[in-house]
Every structure is written in C-alpha cells, then in structure tokens.
Design a protein around this motif. Structure first.
Motif, PDB file in Angstrom:
ATOM      1  N   ALA A   1       0.824  -1.209   0.000  1.00 23.17           N
ATOM      2  CA  ALA A   1       0.000   0.000   0.000  1.00 23.17           C
ATOM      3  C   ALA A   1       0.859   1.260   0.000  1.00 23.17           C
ATOM      4  O   ALA A   1       0.572   2.234  -0.699  1.00 23.17           O
ATOM      5  N   HIS A   2       1.960   1.212   0.779  1.00 21.09           N
ATOM      6  CA  HIS A   2       2.864   2.364   0.817  1.00 21.09           C
ATOM      7  C   HIS A   2       3.503   2.595  -0.555  1.00 21.09           C
ATOM      8  O   HIS A   2       3.577   3.746  -1.030  1.00 21.09           O
ATOM      9  N   LEU A   3       3.962   1.503  -1.175  1.00 24.63           N
ATOM     10  CA  LEU A   3       4.581   1.650  -2.489  1.00 24.63           C
ATOM     11  C   LEU A   3       3.573   2.119  -3.528  1.00 24.63           C
ATOM     12  O   LEU A   3       3.891   2.944  -4.396  1.00 24.63           O
ATOM     13  N   THR A   4       2.350   1.586  -3.437  1.00 24.58           N
ATOM     14  CA  THR A   4       1.316   2.010  -4.380  1.00 24.58           C
ATOM     15  C   THR A   4       1.030   3.501  -4.235  1.00 24.58           C
ATOM     16  O   THR A   4       0.902   4.228  -5.238  1.00 24.58           O
ATOM     17  N   ALA A   5       0.951   3.944  -2.980  1.00 24.11           N
ATOM     18  CA  ALA A   5       0.711   5.374  -2.748  1.00 24.11           C
ATOM     19  C   ALA A   5       1.876   6.206  -3.269  1.00 24.11           C
ATOM     20  O   ALA A   5       1.674   7.257  -3.900  1.00 24.11           O
ATOM     21  N   LEU A   6       3.094   5.738  -3.024  1.00 25.71           N
ATOM     22  CA  LEU A   6       4.265   6.487  -3.473  1.00 25.71           C
ATOM     23  C   LEU A   6       4.334   6.538  -4.993  1.00 25.71           C
ATOM     24  O   LEU A   6       4.544   7.608  -5.589  1.00 25.71           O
ATOM     25  N   TYR A   7       4.158   5.379  -5.639  1.00 23.44           N
ATOM     26  CA  TYR A   7       4.213   5.345  -7.099  1.00 23.44           C
ATOM     27  C   TYR A   7       3.042   6.121  -7.719  1.00 23.44           C
ATOM     28  O   TYR A   7       3.212   6.794  -8.745  1.00 23.44           O
ATOM     29  N   GLY A   8       1.862   5.989  -7.107  1.00 23.07           N
ATOM     30  CA  GLY A   8       0.717   6.716  -7.632  1.00 23.07           C
ATOM     31  C   GLY A   8       0.921   8.219  -7.579  1.00 23.07           C
ATOM     32  O   GLY A   8       0.628   8.946  -8.545  1.00 23.07           O
ATOM     33  N   LEU A   9       1.430   8.707  -6.430  1.00 25.22           N
ATOM     34  CA  LEU A   9       1.668  10.145  -6.303  1.00 25.22           C
ATOM     35  C   LEU A   9       2.767  10.596  -7.253  1.00 25.22           C
ATOM     36  O   LEU A   9       2.674  11.661  -7.886  1.00 25.22           O
ATOM     37  N   THR A  10       3.813   9.781  -7.389  1.00 29.67           N
ATOM     38  CA  THR A  10       4.909  10.140  -8.291  1.00 29.67           C
ATOM     39  C   THR A  10       4.419  10.231  -9.729  1.00 29.67           C
ATOM     40  O   THR A  10       4.772  11.163 -10.467  1.00 29.67           O
ATOM     41  N   ALA A  11       3.609   9.246 -10.138  1.00 30.22           N
ATOM     42  CA  ALA A  11       3.069   9.277 -11.497  1.00 30.22           C
ATOM     43  C   ALA A  11       2.157  10.492 -11.693  1.00 30.22           C
ATOM     44  O   ALA A  11       2.181  11.140 -12.751  1.00 30.22           O
ATOM     45  N   PHE A  12       1.340  10.808 -10.691  1.00 32.03           N
ATOM     46  CA  PHE A  12       0.436  11.953 -10.803  1.00 32.03           C
ATOM     47  C   PHE A  12       1.221  13.258 -10.901  1.00 32.03           C
ATOM     48  O   PHE A  12       0.911  14.132 -11.719  1.00 32.03           O
ATOM     49  N   LEU A  13       2.250  13.393 -10.058  1.00 33.93           N
ATOM     50  CA  LEU A  13       3.031  14.632 -10.065  1.00 33.93           C
ATOM     51  C   LEU A  13       3.843  14.775 -11.342  1.00 33.93           C
ATOM     52  O   LEU A  13       4.262  15.883 -11.699  1.00 33.93           O
TER      53      LEU A  13
END
Length: 633
Positions: free
Chosen positions: A265-277
C-alpha cells in the motif's frame, strides 16, 4: 548447559587413553630390552667360563700324559686370562659379569673359585711353567685343584644357566602379557568408541529420523562427552525452533502478509503520487490530489497544507480538509522560531493539543494530536503538511518515512513548477525585450522619420511650396510603407513555430517568404549528416536567419542571398552571405555591441551555446556565420 560443561571432552579421553597405552608399551619394551641384555651378558659369562674350563682341561691333559715336560699350552697366558676374568667378575663392581651376581650363592661360588685358583692351582701352575717339571705329588695336587676348580666352575655355570632360564621364562611371560595387553587395548578401544562415539551418533541419527518423520517434539540426550553434549544441545535447540516455527507458522504468515500488504500500500501510494506529479497539473489540482491520497493512506480525519513565505518569514495556509474556519489560520499563528525548529528536525514533529480549541473539525470536535511533516526539495524547505487525530496514536516509523518521502516528492513537484513558471516568465521577458529592440530598430525609427516629414510638410504647406509638398508626401508614403513592411515582418517572424518539421523545410519556407517580400533571389545548400537539432535549437536558428535576412532587406541593397547549412558530427554551421554594399569593418567593430540587430542574434545564439561571426567589406557583401560546436549540443 550444566551437563555440557561438566562432561569430559572426547579429545581428553582419547589423549589419556593413548598416553596410558604409550607408557605401557614403552615400559614393556624397556623391560624386554633389559631381559635381552641380561641374557646377552649371561651368554658371554658362560662363554668365558667355558673357555677357562677348556684351557684348564688342556692343562690337566698335559699333566696326565707324556707332555709334562713339553707343554702344548701357554701356562703364563692361561694364568693371565683366568686372573683377568676373575678380577672382572669379583673385584670390579661395574663389570658386566657382576650384573648377574644377584644372590649369595653366586657370590660364594665366585669367592671359592677365586680362593681355589689363587691358593692352590695358580702357584703350582706358575712353578710348573718355570721348571717345566713337576713331581708326582705336585702333579696330584694340581690335578686335585683343577678338579675342585672345575667342580666350582660347573656350579657357577649351573647357577648361570638357572638365571638364564629364569630370564627366558620372564621374557615369555612378558611377551604373553604384551599380547594380552594388546587384545585388552583393542577391547577397551572398541568399548570406548562404542560408548563415546557410536552410541551418541546412533542417538543423534535416531533423533534426526524422528525429526524427518515430523516428530517436532523429539529431543536427544547424547551425553558422555562434552562435544556430543554440545551437539545434542544444539540439536534440541534446532528442534525447538522448528517446533515453534511449525506451530506458529500460520500466525507468522498472517503477520508477514499484513506487513507485505502494508508495504505494498505504501509503495502504491508512493508510485501513484509520483506518477500523478509527473503529469501536467495546476497547483490546486496537485494539492487536492496530494491531501486526498495522504488522508486515504493514514485515515486521519483532517489535514492542512502550509507553504513557507520567505518574504514574510511565516507559514501560509494553502489548503485544509476537515478543519473548521477557526483552524484555517493555524499556520499563520505558528511563530518563526517554532517554524525553524520544525524545519531543523529531520523527523516528523508530534504536537499534543488536548486543551486548544482552534483545531476543530466541521462538527467542532477537538483534535488532541497533530503530526507535522515536511515538504522539502533537497535542502530547501517548501512548507509543511499537518495531520490531525482525535486519539493518541503510537509512532509508526514506516508510515512516517513514507509520508516524509511523499512530502519530498510533492516539494520537488512544487519547486519544479515554480522553476518552470520562472523560466517561462524569463522567456517571455526576453522575447518582449527582443520585440522591443526590433520595434525600436525598425518601426520607432520609421515613425520618427515620418513625424519629421510631417513637420516639414506643414512648413511647406504654409509656404505654398508645391515641389516640397510633393516630395514630403512621397517621403511620408515611403515611410508608412516601410513601417507596414516592418510590422508585417515582425508578425510573420513571431508567428513562426517549430513542431516536427525538418530544419531544411523551415529554412526553405523563410527564404520563400523573403523572396516574395523583397524580390531578392535566394539559394540554399544543405549538408545534413549529423545529429538532429532539438526544437529549441531549430527555433533559435530560424530566428537568427530571419534577423540576418531582415538586415539584408533594410541595409544591404543585395540582389542575391546564399544560405549554406552544414551539419556533421563535429559541429553545426549556418552561413548567410549577400552581395550587397557591405559594411565598413571599422564601423562594424564599433557597433558590434550597440547595434540592435547584432545584439539580438548574439543573445539568441547564446541560448543554444552557439557563436555568431560577422565578416563584411565595403561593396563586398556581408557574411553572417552561426557555429554550434559538438560540446554545445
């Protein structure tokens, strides 16, 4: 562990057993050698006694035969050898013959032999040796002494034989004892190996088989030596550990699954935010998405984002979620000193606020815990974001580290957006500056000329000078036309856009437009074998070409313009040559820094790490050369 430390070591047992066997073996060998030496001495004694008896027998034979006057033996030598042997046997305590004298019988017989020899036999033999004749009585006396001496020698030899026989018996018993000792040693070694090695190994093997069969409760007690006690203790610890793993496997799998799910979940949140930014979004969209992701990840009921205002040295709230209006200005109330403490801390700051009423949600419920995280880009503090909780929570290092990483990614996106906006502003300012320079160099000067002609026309109208009026009107019309041409050229130049067109197509389009405007012939020669220019580089090359052609139109009075482009692995080079009136080199050198058109070309060349070279002679035309080296690409 007590049994392990108190148990004897296998190595010490083996060492003691080997040492005992070596001691017994050495003692047996030494004793056997001693008996062998005794037998050698006894044999030597018997040989010497036999020699004495033989020589004395020869003497007696001569006395009883006709050889009494003509002796066949050396009496003097016989006497010397007998004396020497008796002296060694009786008088010398270190003699090899005395080694056998261990009882009184041998000592007494030797004393009698010595007495008989020295008092009875030896004097008569010496006398016989001197006179070479002996009487009947003397002969009988010598023979009687020899008989007595032989009897005593026989007795000595018998005692010596008995001693030899006894040593032989002892030697045989010793050999038998050695054989028995060897057999006993083999038995002891086999028993020792069984008791100290094989039996513990069998116990360990049986324990391993039970463990392989799934009996996790099995334990072994392979005691007897310290080594096997340690091995059995280690085996028991391993069995205990396996038993614990087997029966707690399900709970551990659940724990690991939960941990992996949390990390996922942490990695998903990190990757998701990185992709969004990484996509193009406005600041408001990024703030909304960032806070929504953080609230979903943490489960916090409220959050607030504040940016640091360097001019005012305070935090300013830019977004809040779940807070009442009274909590909106919470960031502005934080003192500068406390802000610096927050920024100086490498970890999140936990603030417990059980008595403050400003941190309320929309339902006016008080929050008792606020955790402040950093928004940073490298070493620069962009701001903070705070999460509010109604209950006290224990520290979660993994979650705190993830939120700090999210804050760093968000800070990098905000800073990159700021830098991009600043670059765009600078680009716009530079283009405006170039536009202002172009307006000043062309339209402003033309309008000034038109204004001067209007003033002169007013004077001519007052004076009713028709010739001057006609000339003024022509000059004004020419100035207006030139101003119109300049404006149109500027509009066309600034409307030029570079997308996916090739450089040759863009240059050809610019030259065709130049021909239509000026009726000046152009020629294009392109050798393009090198690296493709970037969009920015192509755009600046086109602008420089347009500026060079604009100078040709305004000042050169040229009939032909030649454009050569060479692009290879070493560099990119564009040359614009005209056959116009040219420029005085001294005047060109003086105006190199102040001329607007030349300054514009140099500024555009510097943007792509290129260089501008201008060569000109009066009535020889002008050459403008743009050079982009390999290092600048």
């Amino acid at each position: 562990m007590k049994n392990v430390t108190e148990a004897p070591q296998l190595s010490s047992r083996l060492l003691r057993l080997a040492l005992l066997w070596v001691i017994l073996l050495i003692a047996s060998v030494v004793y056997t050698l001693f008996l062998s030496k005794q037998m050698e001495i006894t044999t030597e004694v018997m040989r010497r006694a036999g020699d004495i008896r033989a020589e004395l027998y020869q003497v007696g034979y001569d006395l009883t035969t006709v050889h009494s006057k003509n002796l066949t033996v050396d009496i003097q030598g016989v006497v010397w050898r007998v004396d020497q042997t008796l002296n060694l046997a009786i008088l010398d305590d270190g003699s090899t013959y005395r080694v056998m004298a261990r009882d009184e019988r041998i000592d007494k017989i030797l004393s009698r032999i010595d007495e008989t020899w020295r008092q009875s036999v030896k004097p008569l033999l010496l006398k016989w040796n001197e006179t070479h004749s002996v009487g009947t009585s003397s002969r009988q006396e010598i023979l009687a002494g020899l008989d007595s001496l032989n009897s005593e020698l026989d007795e000595w030899q018998n005692l010596t034989d008995a001693e030899v026989n006894r040593n032989i018996v002892v030697l045989r018993y010793t050999q038998v004892a050695l054989g028995g000792l060897s057999i006993l040693s083999v038995i002891v070694v086999m028993w020792f190996l069984f008791a100290s090695v094989l039996r513990p190994l069998n116990q360990l093997q049986a324990g391993i088989e039970r463990l392989k069969a799934g009996d996790w409760k099995t334990r072994v007690h392979a005691e007897g030596t310290q080594e096997f006690s340690e091995i059995s203790a280690g085996f028991n610890e391993l069995a205990t550990h396996l038993d614990d793993i087997y029966f707690n496997l399900e709970s551990r799998v659940e724990e690991k699954t939960a941990s992996l799910a949390e990390k996922n979940a942490h990695l998903t949140a990190l990757y998701g935010l990185t992709a969004f930014l990484g996509e193009q979004h406005s600041v408001e969209e990024m703030l909304e998405s960032f806070i929504a992701r953080v609230l979903t990840l943490t489960g916090a009921p409220a959050a607030q984002v504040c940016f640091w205002n360097e001019n005012r040295n305070q935090l300013e709230s830019v977004l809040k979620k779940g807070l009442s209006e009274s909590g909106t200005k919470e960031c502005e109330k934080i003192s500068e000193q406390f802000c610096q403490q927050i920024f100086a801390s490498p970890y999140p700051v936990r603030i417990e606020e059980p008595d403050q009423s400003v941190n309320l949600d929309a339902s006016h419920n008080r929050f008792i815990l606020k955790v402040v995280y950093h928004i940073r880009y490298r070493q620069k503090n962009i701001g903070i974001f705070a999460l509010f909780y109604r209950d006290k929570l224990s520290e979660d290092r993994a979650l705190d580290m993830l939120l700090e990483n999210l804050g760093r990614h968000f800070g990098a996106a905000i800073e990159n957006m700021r830098l991009a906006a600043l670059d765009q502003q600078m680009a716009v300012a530079q283009e405006r500056n170039i536009l202002a320079q172009n307006l000043h160099d062309s339209i402003a000067q033309t309008l000034s000329f038109v204004n001067l002609q209007v003033q002169m026309l007013e004077g001519a109208l007052k004076d009713q000078n028709s010739e001057q009026i006609d000339d003024g009107i022509k000059q004004i019309k020419a100035g207006v036309q030139e101003c119109y041409d300049d404006v149109r050229e500027l509009l066309l130049n600034f409307r030029t856009r570079v997308y996916k067109e090739e450089l040759g197509e863009l240059v050809q389009s610019v030259l065709q437009r130049f021909e239509r405007q000026t009726n000046v012939k152009t020629h294009l020669n392109i050798q393009d074998d090198g690296m493709t220019l970037s969009s920015t580089q192509k755009l600046q090359v086109i602008f420089i070409l347009q500026e060079a052609l604009s100078n040709v139109r305004k000042h050169a009075r040229a009939r032909t313009v030649m454009v050569n482009i060479r692009n290879d692995d070493s560099r990119f080079e564009m040359t614009v040559m005209d056959d116009g009136i040219g420029i005085d080199p001294q005047l060109l050198s003086e105006r190199k820094q102040s001329h607007v058109g030349l300054s514009i070309m140099r500024e555009r060349a510097q943007k792509v790490n290129a260089q501008i070279e201008i060569e000109s002679e009066i009535d020889q035309g002008t050459t403008v050369k743009l050079i982009l080296p390999k290092e600048g690409r």
